[in-house]
Design an enzyme around this catalytic site. Structure first.
Site, PDB file in Angstrom:
ATOM      1  N   ARG A  28       0.913  -1.247   0.078  1.00 44.91           N
ATOM      2  CA  ARG A  28       0.012  -0.145  -0.277  1.00 44.91           C
ATOM      3  C   ARG A  28       0.853   1.309  -0.111  1.00 44.91           C
ATOM      4  NH1 ARG A  28      -3.235  -1.945   5.121  1.00 44.91           N
ATOM      5  NH2 ARG A  28      -1.393  -3.539   5.404  1.00 44.91           N
ATOM      6  N   ARG A  37      -5.077  -2.923  -6.842  1.00 46.09           N
ATOM      7  CA  ARG A  37      -6.070  -3.474  -5.538  1.00 46.09           C
ATOM      8  C   ARG A  37      -7.660  -2.651  -5.937  1.00 46.09           C
ATOM      9  NH1 ARG A  37      -7.580  -2.188  -0.479  1.00 46.09           N
ATOM     10  NH2 ARG A  37      -7.589  -3.874   1.127  1.00 46.09           N
ATOM     11  N   ASP A  74      -0.981 -14.568  -0.023  1.00 43.77           N
ATOM     12  CA  ASP A  74      -1.421 -14.464   1.603  1.00 43.77           C
ATOM     13  C   ASP A  74      -0.952 -15.645   2.346  1.00 43.77           C
ATOM     14  OD1 ASP A  74      -1.417 -12.127   3.862  1.00 43.77           O
ATOM     15  OD2 ASP A  74      -2.740 -13.415   4.983  1.00 43.77           O
TER      16      ASP A  74
HETATM   17  C1  LIG Z   1       1.397 -12.846   9.090  1.00 46.71           C
HETATM   18  C2  LIG Z   1       1.701 -12.293   7.341  1.00 46.71           C
HETATM   19  C3  LIG Z   1       0.050 -12.347   7.044  1.00 46.71           C
HETATM   20  N1  LIG Z   1       0.303 -11.791   5.649  1.00 46.71           N
HETATM   21  C4  LIG Z   1       1.621 -12.653   5.962  1.00 46.71           C
HETATM   22  C5  LIG Z   1       2.603 -12.666   6.727  1.00 46.71           C
HETATM   23  C6  LIG Z   1       3.924 -13.056   6.983  1.00 46.71           C
HETATM   24  C7  LIG Z   1       4.497 -11.752   7.180  1.00 46.71           C
HETATM   25  C8  LIG Z   1       4.436 -10.791   8.515  1.00 46.71           C
HETATM   26  O1  LIG Z   1       4.191 -11.878   8.662  1.00 46.71           O
HETATM   27  O2  LIG Z   1       3.792  -9.611   7.721  1.00 46.71           O
HETATM   28  C9  LIG Z   1       3.040 -12.520   4.554  1.00 46.71           C
HETATM   29  C10 LIG Z   1       2.548 -11.737   3.651  1.00 46.71           C
HETATM   30  N2  LIG Z   1       1.405 -10.807   3.007  1.00 46.71           N
HETATM   31  C11 LIG Z   1       1.636 -10.293   1.773  1.00 46.71           C
HETATM   32  C12 LIG Z   1       2.176 -10.689   1.041  1.00 46.71           C
HETATM   33  C13 LIG Z   1       3.527 -10.537  -0.278  1.00 46.71           C
HETATM   34  C14 LIG Z   1       4.171 -10.269  -1.085  1.00 46.71           C
HETATM   35  C15 LIG Z   1       5.100  -9.246   0.120  1.00 46.71           C
HETATM   36  O3  LIG Z   1       5.126  -8.577  -0.991  1.00 46.71           O
HETATM   37  O4  LIG Z   1       6.252  -9.261   0.927  1.00 46.71           O
HETATM   38  C16 LIG Z   1       3.394 -11.845   2.089  1.00 46.71           C
HETATM   39  C17 LIG Z   1       4.311 -12.698   2.077  1.00 46.71           C
HETATM   40  C18 LIG Z   1       0.860  -9.909   1.230  1.00 46.71           C
HETATM   41  C19 LIG Z   1      -0.419  -8.968   1.858  1.00 46.71           C
HETATM   42  N3  LIG Z   1      -0.945  -9.584   2.900  1.00 46.71           N
HETATM   43  C20 LIG Z   1      -1.554  -8.296   3.367  1.00 46.71           C
HETATM   44  C21 LIG Z   1      -1.519  -7.460   2.612  1.00 46.71           C
HETATM   45  C22 LIG Z   1      -2.611  -5.672   2.692  1.00 46.71           C
HETATM   46  C23 LIG Z   1      -3.534  -6.020   2.060  1.00 46.71           C
HETATM   47  C24 LIG Z   1      -4.540  -4.789   1.785  1.00 46.71           C
HETATM   48  O5  LIG Z   1      -3.996  -4.526   0.537  1.00 46.71           O
HETATM   49  O6  LIG Z   1      -5.798  -4.267   2.264  1.00 46.71           O
HETATM   50  C25 LIG Z   1      -0.763  -7.163   1.745  1.00 46.71           C
HETATM   51  C26 LIG Z   1       0.235  -6.424   0.558  1.00 46.71           C
HETATM   52  C27 LIG Z   1      -2.743  -8.429   4.718  1.00 46.71           C
HETATM   53  C28 LIG Z   1      -2.193  -9.431   5.993  1.00 46.71           C
HETATM   54  N4  LIG Z   1      -1.876 -10.317   5.705  1.00 46.71           N
HETATM   55  C29 LIG Z   1      -1.953 -10.728   7.020  1.00 46.71           C
HETATM   56  C30 LIG Z   1      -2.204 -10.132   7.926  1.00 46.71           C
HETATM   57  C31 LIG Z   1      -2.187  -9.329   9.352  1.00 46.71           C
HETATM   58  C32 LIG Z   1      -2.368  -8.819   7.198  1.00 46.71           C
HETATM   59  C33 LIG Z   1      -3.244  -7.684   7.089  1.00 46.71           C
HETATM   60  C34 LIG Z   1      -2.156  -6.663   7.715  1.00 46.71           C
HETATM   61  C35 LIG Z   1      -2.071  -5.161   7.039  1.00 46.71           C
HETATM   62  O7  LIG Z   1      -3.379  -4.870   7.214  1.00 46.71           O
HETATM   63  O8  LIG Z   1      -0.246  -5.123   6.616  1.00 46.71           O
HETATM   64  C36 LIG Z   1      -1.312 -12.010   7.517  1.00 46.71           C
END
Ligand SMILES: Cc1c2[nH]c(c1CCC(=O)O)Cc1[nH]c(c(CCC(=O)O)c1C)Cc1[nH]c(c(CCC(=O)O)c1C)Cc1[nH]c(c(C)c1CCC(=O)O)C2
Length: 346
Positions: A28, A37, A74
């Site tokens: 983002r 998105r 994700d």
């Molecule tokens: C715990 C975890 C998740 N997802 C992930 C983890 C492990 C790594 C870490 O600890 O950050 C891993 C993840 N999530 C995402 C990726 C894509 C690859 C990358 O760019 O690294 C990867 C590798 C995209 C994402 N996954 C998420 C987003 C944001 C969503 C959006 O666009 O609204 C992205 C780009 C959403 C997500 N997904 C998850 C959460 C807790 C959230 C919400 C928190 C937030 O909003 O930042 C679960």
């Protein structure tokens, strides 16, 4: 042998300029991500749309020329493929149906059934393996079983992973069964990503730091060891990055114990400590605090140089200690890259 810089580091080569990519590099903080998105509608629709997921994966490669691209998806798609309900609440994060009883567990699907839901993800990987520049390494990923289980048990993210710890302590057999199912599902999921063109896979154990003693061995180390052994048996030579975030002292020996080719470090450990205790066993990745992507300036430059220098004697992939946050300034990302790519030659 390939000349890709990331693969060289994973083979154990020290390089004057470390290769660089960034956790959550498609995200983002980038206006082009926010636009795609919006076009997809919501986050999950974006994950399951191979054309658009490939597009957002490519955006940071076009803008910055990172050495690696990470599949856009994700870690919570695997529980969904196992039959859990999953949705995202804007501004709050993920929500899932919970697994707290034997009946909840029995309602999940077997690991071999995950591919129907996950097939769009494999399609994203295959598009990327065609479209990425030839020097860019494609990284696939999954959550590690413990971290994914913490979300499945609680039905959401939790500050201390309390519900998963409680289930583990009250009904260890049930909890161990969930970990086994996730271990098998992760092997299936990553194996298909590799077949579709992922050149490296990374296991995200974001909550490994809350496991202590025997629990760390049983639920962080052993599942990683099992996943890595099976992936390498099926796909000889596939490099694996393990990220047991906030493992602290348990970073030491983690690569040897699990068979990982690289250990990714969060920024709670100093680069010099990690060079002395972790990099002695092989490649490390990390570990600039992601807050520098918000604040920038001389502190970003100084800290980046210190990390590059600390790891210069051995194999290193430059990265943040955790994902970049939505409030980051895209110009600070460029400053980090320029600093890394110039400091090696100094
Ligand atoms: C715990 C975890 C998740 N997802 C992930 C983890 C492990 C790594 C870490 O600890 O950050 C891993 C993840 N999530 C995402 C990726 C894509 C690859 C990358 O760019 O690294 C990867 C590798 C995209 C994402 N996954 C998420 C987003 C944001 C969503 C959006 O666009 O609204 C992205 C780009 C959403 C997500 N997904 C998850 C959460 C807790 C959230 C919400 C928190 C937030 O909003 O930042 C679960």
């Amino acid at each position: 042998m390939t000349d890709k810089t990331i693969l060289k580091a994973l083979r154990g080569e020290a390089q004057d300029v470390p290769p660089i990519w960034m956790m959550r590099q498609a995200g983002r903080y980038l206006p082009e991500y926010r636009a795609t998105r919006a076009q997809a509608g919501d986050f999950l629709s974006l994950c399951y749309n191979p054309e658009l997921a490939a597009e957002v994966t490519l955006q940071p490669i076009r803008r910055y020329g990172f050495d690696a691209a990470i599949l856009f998806a994700d870690i919570l798609l695997l529980p969904q493929a196992l039959g859990a309900d999953l949705w995202f609440v804007t501004g709050e994060g993920p929500r899932l149906s919970t697994v707290t009883s034997q009946a909840d567990f029995d309602a999940l699907k077997p690991a071999s059934d995950v591919h129907e839901v996950l097939s769009p993800i494999y399609e994203t990987v295959s598009i990327l393996s065609r479209e990425l520049p030839q020097e860019t390494t494609l990284i696939g990923f999954a959550g590690a079983p413990w971290t994914v289980a913490t979300y499945m048990v609680a039905g959401r993210g939790t500050p201390d992973q309390g519900p998963a710890h409680a289930l583990k302590d009250e009904n260890r057999a049930l909890f161990a069964g969930l970990i086994d199912l996730l271990t098998e599902g992760t092997i299936e999921y990553l194996s298909r990503q590799i077949e579709a063109g992922a050149e490296v896979v990374k296991l995200f154990d974001s909550w490994a730091g809350s496991l202590k003693g025997q629990d760390f061995d049983d639920f962080a180390l052993q599942p990683a060891r099992r996943i890595i052994a099976e992936l390498k048996a099926r796909h000889p030579g596939i490099p694996v990055i393990a990220f047991p975030r906030e493992a602290g002292d348990r970073y030491v020996g983690f690569a040897k114990a699990t068979g990982a080719d690289c250990v990714a470090l969060d920024n709670s450990v100093s680069a010099q400590w990690a060079a002395d205790h972790v990099q002695v066993d092989g490649c490390v990745q990390g570990n600039l605090a992601s807050s520098h992507m918000v604040t920038g300036g001389q502190a970003l430059i100084d800290e980046t140089r210190e990390i590059v220098q600390a790891f210069q004697g051995g194999p290193h992939i430059f990265n943040l200690g955790h994902g970049i946050t939505p409030d980051a300034d895209p110009e600070n990302v460029q400053l980090m890259i320029d600093t890394v790519r110039n400091s090696g030659r100094g």
